[in-house]
Design a protein around this motif. Sequence first.
Motif, PDB file in Angstrom:
ATOM      1  N   ILE A  39       0.871  -1.177   0.000  1.00 57.52           N
ATOM      2  CA  ILE A  39       0.000   0.000   0.000  1.00 57.52           C
ATOM      3  C   ILE A  39       0.907   1.225   0.000  1.00 57.52           C
ATOM      4  CG2 ILE A  39      -1.786   1.289   1.223  1.00 57.52           C
ATOM      5  CD1 ILE A  39      -2.734  -1.327   2.439  1.00 57.52           C
ATOM      6  N   ASN A  40       0.833   2.005  -1.050  1.00 60.83           N
ATOM      7  CA  ASN A  40       1.767   3.112  -1.236  1.00 60.83           C
ATOM      8  C   ASN A  40       1.144   4.419  -0.751  1.00 60.83           C
ATOM      9  OD1 ASN A  40       3.658   4.968  -2.053  1.00 60.83           O
ATOM     10  ND2 ASN A  40       3.981   4.058  -4.062  1.00 60.83           N
ATOM     11  N   LEU A  41       1.632   4.890   0.376  1.00 58.35           N
ATOM     12  CA  LEU A  41       1.213   6.188   0.907  1.00 58.35           C
ATOM     13  C   LEU A  41       2.366   7.192   0.850  1.00 58.35           C
ATOM     14  CD1 LEU A  41      -0.794   5.060   4.094  1.00 58.35           C
ATOM     15  CD2 LEU A  41      -1.584   5.259   1.727  1.00 58.35           C
ATOM     16  N   ASP A  47      -5.571  10.465  -6.100  1.00 61.51           N
ATOM     17  CA  ASP A  47      -5.994   9.185  -6.669  1.00 61.51           C
ATOM     18  C   ASP A  47      -7.211   9.352  -7.577  1.00 61.51           C
ATOM     19  OD1 ASP A  47      -7.440   9.837  -4.268  1.00 61.51           O
ATOM     20  OD2 ASP A  47      -8.318   7.833  -4.318  1.00 61.51           O
ATOM     21  N   TYR A 301     -10.895  14.728   0.558  1.00 62.85           N
ATOM     22  CA  TYR A 301      -9.646  14.707   1.323  1.00 62.85           C
ATOM     23  C   TYR A 301      -9.894  15.049   2.788  1.00 62.85           C
ATOM     24  CZ  TYR A 301      -7.119  14.639  -3.152  1.00 62.85           C
ATOM     25  OH  TYR A 301      -6.627  14.305  -4.389  1.00 62.85           O
ATOM     26  N   ARG A 304     -11.189  12.034   4.502  1.00 63.12           N
ATOM     27  CA  ARG A 304     -10.127  11.046   4.700  1.00 63.12           C
ATOM     28  C   ARG A 304      -9.178  11.476   5.812  1.00 63.12           C
ATOM     29  NH1 ARG A 304      -8.398  10.147  -1.630  1.00 63.12           N
ATOM     30  NH2 ARG A 304     -10.264   9.038  -2.337  1.00 63.12           N
ATOM     31  N   SER A 379       0.636  10.062   3.077  1.00 63.59           N
ATOM     32  CA  SER A 379      -0.309  10.658   2.134  1.00 63.59           C
ATOM     33  C   SER A 379      -1.634   9.920   2.269  1.00 63.59           C
ATOM     34  CB  SER A 379       0.204  10.535   0.699  1.00 63.59           C
ATOM     35  OG  SER A 379      -0.828  10.868  -0.213  1.00 63.59           O
ATOM     36  N   TYR A 380      -2.726  10.677   2.414  1.00 64.71           N
ATOM     37  CA  TYR A 380      -4.036  10.016   2.470  1.00 64.71           C
ATOM     38  C   TYR A 380      -4.821  10.236   1.177  1.00 64.71           C
ATOM     39  CZ  TYR A 380      -5.339  14.650   4.440  1.00 64.71           C
ATOM     40  OH  TYR A 380      -5.509  15.998   4.673  1.00 64.71           O
ATOM     41  N   THR A 382      -5.732   8.362  -1.127  1.00 64.45           N
ATOM     42  CA  THR A 382      -6.077   7.035  -1.615  1.00 64.45           C
ATOM     43  C   THR A 382      -7.417   6.639  -0.999  1.00 64.45           C
ATOM     44  OG1 THR A 382      -5.211   4.797  -1.987  1.00 64.45           O
ATOM     45  CG2 THR A 382      -4.881   5.725   0.208  1.00 64.45           C
ATOM     46  N   SER A 383      -7.896   5.450  -1.292  1.00 64.63           N
ATOM     47  CA  SER A 383      -9.247   5.052  -0.883  1.00 64.63           C
ATOM     48  C   SER A 383      -9.342   4.794   0.616  1.00 64.63           C
ATOM     49  CB  SER A 383      -9.660   3.785  -1.632  1.00 64.63           C
ATOM     50  OG  SER A 383      -8.889   2.671  -1.203  1.00 64.63           O
ATOM     51  N   LYS A 386      -8.004   1.302   1.587  1.00 65.95           N
ATOM     52  CA  LYS A 386      -6.544   1.196   1.661  1.00 65.95           C
ATOM     53  C   LYS A 386      -6.003   1.904   2.895  1.00 65.95           C
ATOM     54  CE  LYS A 386      -5.417   0.491  -3.219  1.00 65.95           C
ATOM     55  NZ  LYS A 386      -4.666   1.014  -4.391  1.00 65.95           N
TER      56      LYS A 386
END
Length: 402
Positions: A39-41, A47, A301, A304, A379-380, A382-383, A386
């Motif tokens: 999982i790439n943060l 995204d 965002y 999240r 980094s947030y 993403t879903s 994830k």
Amino acid sequence: MQNTASHILSDRIMALSESQTIAMAKKGRELAAQGHDIINLSFGEPDFQTPQYIKDAAKEAIDEGFTFYTPVPGFPALRQAIADKFKRDNNLDYGPENIVVSTGAKQSIANAVMCLVNPGDEVIIFSPYWVSYEEIVKLAEGTPVPLQGRLENDFKVTPEQLENAITSNTKVVMYSSPCNPTGSVFDEEELLAIAKVLEKHPQVYIIADEIYEYINFGGKHASMASFDFIKDRVITVNGFSKGYAMTGWRVGYIAAHKDIATACEKMQSQITSGTCSIAQKAAHAALLGGNESALEMRDAYRRRRDLVLEIMQDIPGFKTNVPTGAFYIFPDVSYYFGKSCNGNIISSALDLSLYLLTDAHVALVSGEAFGAPQCIRFSYATSDDKLIEALRRIKESLAKLQ
């Protein structure tokens, strides 16, 4: 090659550090290629897909034959649209002659630094800072002077700190707001206090990176250039990557005094020339379409951010501010320094980020790259699924450290 790289390559490139955000993403891809679920943060990339109306404009530009070289500072229509945007969103008066369009905000920053900084000039960089600021200053043979904002002050540098850091050699002050990596945002009152310090030092120019302008969870975005007494010394940097989810299109721009804009055009003419014709047409459509899609992404965002902060409350040892912009969390993780697991000792944030990559299979970036070696950047962008899974893995891996 018979000689080593250090004997062949220039001192300039040997002194340059690789971007740690790119390096961590590369390590993550290598593990993913080995079959691990990474999982790439680590990347600062939305995204979301580029809005459809922008894609349609690019397709139309191709069909209509906009496939030739472009003017170095950008198509006149795009530069006018950017000037209109500054008036609409920031109440700033610029003409097309003040605008230079480049291949991303990173090139815009590099152009400005190269045009302003002489060897030995000091460049004060509000820290934590985006990874490329310091390296760009090094390329210009300037002297980076990081100025550390404290977590207790939302990572923001104070006017008093700035006043004490300015010397006769100071040429430029650089900062971002909203900030990468902290998510902190300077409001108008805070920027005014900083501007009043800089007013007393007419030899100092300001590079204000506003690439995250539309990802602001608080009040109205504030620009340093809004203060008339200092406007001519401000280079405002912005672009389309974050607000319009156009990272791969590579379009950024500056607004500056005509002399500085002309210098940046001259610099760019000898390096890349004009930005991609199709990308410029897409950027033009983005501006004409307003910022509704950008605000929808901003709201996602913000939700999240709240999700991540809520889950992080259950992870011992993380100390963080509540970011009011961008899409990053930047916790102090020094609680884990000195702890170990199976002989793997955590001595730094870099050690911790590598441990989490190999044990939790979550890619993050060490704060060392941002001038804050006690922190790690999440980094947030993403879903939800994830993010929830990544934080579950991180909590599980951190619990192994004793």
